[in-house]
Design a protein around this motif. Structure first.
Motif, PDB file in Angstrom:
ATOM      1  N   SER A  28       0.885  -1.388   0.006  1.00  0.00           N
ATOM      2  CA  SER A  28       0.011   0.080   0.073  1.00  0.00           C
ATOM      3  C   SER A  28       0.912   1.113   0.059  1.00  0.00           C
ATOM      4  O   SER A  28       1.865   1.162   0.745  1.00  0.00           O
ATOM      5  N   HIS A  69      -1.124   5.304   3.551  1.00  0.00           N
ATOM      6  CA  HIS A  69      -1.202   4.964   4.734  1.00  0.00           C
ATOM      7  C   HIS A  69      -1.892   5.938   5.505  1.00  0.00           C
ATOM      8  O   HIS A  69      -1.662   7.210   5.317  1.00  0.00           O
ATOM      9  N   ALA A  75      -1.340   5.812  11.045  1.00  0.00           N
ATOM     10  CA  ALA A  75      -0.332   5.012  11.322  1.00  0.00           C
ATOM     11  C   ALA A  75       0.904   6.031  11.312  1.00  0.00           C
ATOM     12  O   ALA A  75       1.874   5.465  12.154  1.00  0.00           O
ATOM     13  N   GLU A  76       0.990   7.155  10.466  1.00  0.00           N
ATOM     14  CA  GLU A  76       2.075   8.040  10.640  1.00  0.00           C
ATOM     15  C   GLU A  76       2.310   8.544  12.117  1.00  0.00           C
ATOM     16  O   GLU A  76       3.384   8.484  12.561  1.00  0.00           O
ATOM     17  N   HIS A  96       1.583  -4.639   5.486  1.00  0.00           N
ATOM     18  CA  HIS A  96       1.909  -3.502   4.550  1.00  0.00           C
ATOM     19  C   HIS A  96       0.841  -3.559   3.165  1.00  0.00           C
ATOM     20  O   HIS A  96       1.218  -2.768   2.267  1.00  0.00           O
ATOM     21  N   LEU A 111      -2.668  -1.818   5.597  1.00  0.00           N
ATOM     22  CA  LEU A 111      -2.333  -0.453   5.249  1.00  0.00           C
ATOM     23  C   LEU A 111      -1.172  -0.302   6.201  1.00  0.00           C
ATOM     24  O   LEU A 111      -0.933   1.319   6.370  1.00  0.00           O
ATOM     25  N   GLY A 112      -0.464  -0.897   6.890  1.00  0.00           N
ATOM     26  CA  GLY A 112       0.485  -0.627   8.003  1.00  0.00           C
ATOM     27  C   GLY A 112       1.964  -0.303   7.073  1.00  0.00           C
ATOM     28  O   GLY A 112       1.921  -0.251   5.894  1.00  0.00           O
ATOM     29  N   PRO A 113       3.002  -0.249   7.672  1.00  0.00           N
ATOM     30  CA  PRO A 113       4.525   0.056   7.027  1.00  0.00           C
ATOM     31  C   PRO A 113       5.003  -1.502   6.648  1.00  0.00           C
ATOM     32  O   PRO A 113       4.657  -2.428   7.219  1.00  0.00           O
ATOM     33  N   ALA A 167      -2.614   1.994  11.741  1.00  0.00           N
ATOM     34  CA  ALA A 167      -3.626   1.556  10.518  1.00  0.00           C
ATOM     35  C   ALA A 167      -4.781   0.665  10.981  1.00  0.00           C
ATOM     36  O   ALA A 167      -5.922   0.563  10.290  1.00  0.00           O
TER      37      ALA A 167
END
Lengths: 78, 382
Positions: free
Chosen positions: B10, B13, B17-18, B197, B201-203, B258
């Protein structure tokens, strides 16, 4: 030598169990905090919950109501 | 850039999450390695993320979820940790190399492997799955959805066969975690491997493995666990059993953010939107000269991914043309799914894969379809 006092300690089988208890304790205002397991005790998790001896009963009752698991309770001089 | 490569990772994000990641970078210690607030804060993040993942996948308890650095590590953990020489394992042509290569490596050591074929639309032949079961069969290892065609595996059917023969069911949810509802208990899943990820939708650098209670997997890695440090073996208790070494707490914090977003928005809503966008794309590309579209026609049975080719054009050339002329980012080539390409007859050509995020606009999807049409009309005239 620093004077030691009797302390109530609750141990856990693993870190997840400990963190679950801590989250509940914080959310419900239970007394105490996480400390490293005192060397007198053998436990699955390196974290344990420290509180005053008179607070142990209240904490255990709350954990029982919430259905939260723990390993054992101790009284040690810290 | 119009990003149509969400099946790879993705690009988008959520702000949650940020924010979680930045917070963690500024204040997190090493989870499970002490009792000061820096380490406890890390432990709190790890625990909360575990809780949310357990809820998302309907796991029995948060302990059953261990973190890995990606889905590949989770799959390697499951495959190397459960099987050995003399065992028989059944998998499918739809699998990614993260399933196939560990199985091939074990095959060299004496594992027996059966690979179930698929038809030209990439649909698994489930009847052959049951027919392939032998006395020494240990498990099915199946993807929940193909990373190439997007076809969703009928897990209920696979589970039925697995339960009938008392086999383990190991599921690769790389393309479905955060996109399709997953209930490990209802679906009879023994091990679920997932990436953090993609749909979650995470890192990057996040992933995990669910292991059902009473099932023990030999750990792939051994080392620091923060507990039972005098024991010579990795602690038997989950999740520490599969989590040697410092966790990627900063990444896990991002994953937590996320997950918070996914819960707020609802994965059903996200999937609905992504399917609408895929549907729009498929409508817009109808009638394009030389178009070959792969995967099932039943859009209810697909994750938001569309793989295609134009005539005999090299898929890499098509993707580069789209990017150079319109900034459209898609994935070409083999997609680490060699057997799926053989089943589709695209071994040499590969395929151009468009995958859809819910944050795309309809306008962007139309531009992508129009660009593909322009390319095809020019190319097929020659």
């Amino acid at each position: 030598m620093r004077q030691r006092k009797e302390t109530w300690i609750l141990t856990f089988a693993g870190t997840t169990q400990a963190m679950q208890m801590e989250q509940y304790a914080r959310a419900h205002g239970l007394p105490g905090r996480m400390i490293p397991v005192p060397r007198e005790i053998t436990a699955g998790c390196g974290l344990s919950w420290k509180a005053a001896p008179e607070e142990g009963k209240e904490i255990l009752a709350a954990l029982q109501t919430a259905g939260l698991a723990y390993e054992a309770e101790y009284r040690v001089l810290l | 850039m119009i990003y149509l490569d969400s099946a790879a990772t993705s690009l988008w994000h959520p702000k949650e999450a940020e924010e979680r990641m930045i917070q963690a970078l500024r204040g997190c210690g090493n989870a499970g390695r002490g009792a000061h607030d820096a380490t406890l804060d890390a432990g709190r993040i790890v625990f909360e993320t575990r809780m949310r993942l357990a809820e998302l996948f309907h796991a029995e308890s948060p302990e059953r979820i261990a973190f890995t650095c990606n889905d590949t590590e989770a799959l390697n953990t499951a495959i190397f940790g459960l099987f050995g020489p003399g065992d028989h394992v059944i998998t499918t042509v739809c699998e990614h190399n993260s399933v196939l290569r560990p199985l091939y490596a074990l095959e060299k050591q004496g594992l027996e492997l059966s690979v179930i074929p698929a038809d030209v639309s990439g649909r698994i032949d489930y009847d052959q799955m049951e027919a392939a079961v032998r006395k020494n069969t240990k498990a099915f290892v199946v993807t929940h959805a193909s990373n190439l065609t997007g076809n969703i595996t009928d897990l209920a059917r696979v589970c039925e066969i697995a339960e009938h023969h008392s086999l383990l069911l190991i599921v690769d949810a790389a393309q479905t975690a955060g996109i399709l509802p997953i209930n490990v208990q209802k679906s009879g899943i023994d091990v679920l491997c997932f990436s953090g990820h993609k749909g979650l939708l995470g890192p990057q650098g996040t992933g995990g493995i669910y292991v059902r209670p009473e099932l023990s997997i030999r750990p792939l890695k051994m080392g620091g666990s923060g507990i039972r440090s005098y024991e010579k073996e990795q602690p038997a208790a989950m999740p520490e059993h599969l989590e040697a070494g410092t966790l990627n707490v900063h990444g896990i914090a991002g994953l937590l953010g996320a997950l918070e977003y996914l819960e707020k928005t609802g994965i059903e809503m996200i999937y609905k939107r992504e399917r609408e966008l895929m549907h729009l794309f498929l409508e817009e590309i109808q009638g394009i000269p030389g178009l070959t579209l792969y995967g099932t026609d039943d859009l209810q049975q697909r994750v938001p991914t569309a793989a295609l080719n134009i005539g005999s054009c090299d898929s890499g050339y098509v993707s580069d043309w789209l990017y150079e002329n319109y900034g459209i980012a898609v994935r070409s080539g083999v997609h680490c799914a060699p057997l799926m390409h053989e089943a589709l007859g695209t071994r040499e050509q590969g395929a151009v894969r468009f995958s859809f995020s819910h944050v795309l606009t309809e306008e962007e999807v139309r531009i992508a379809a129009q660009a593909l049409r322009e390319f095809a009309e020019e190319e097929m005239q020659q």
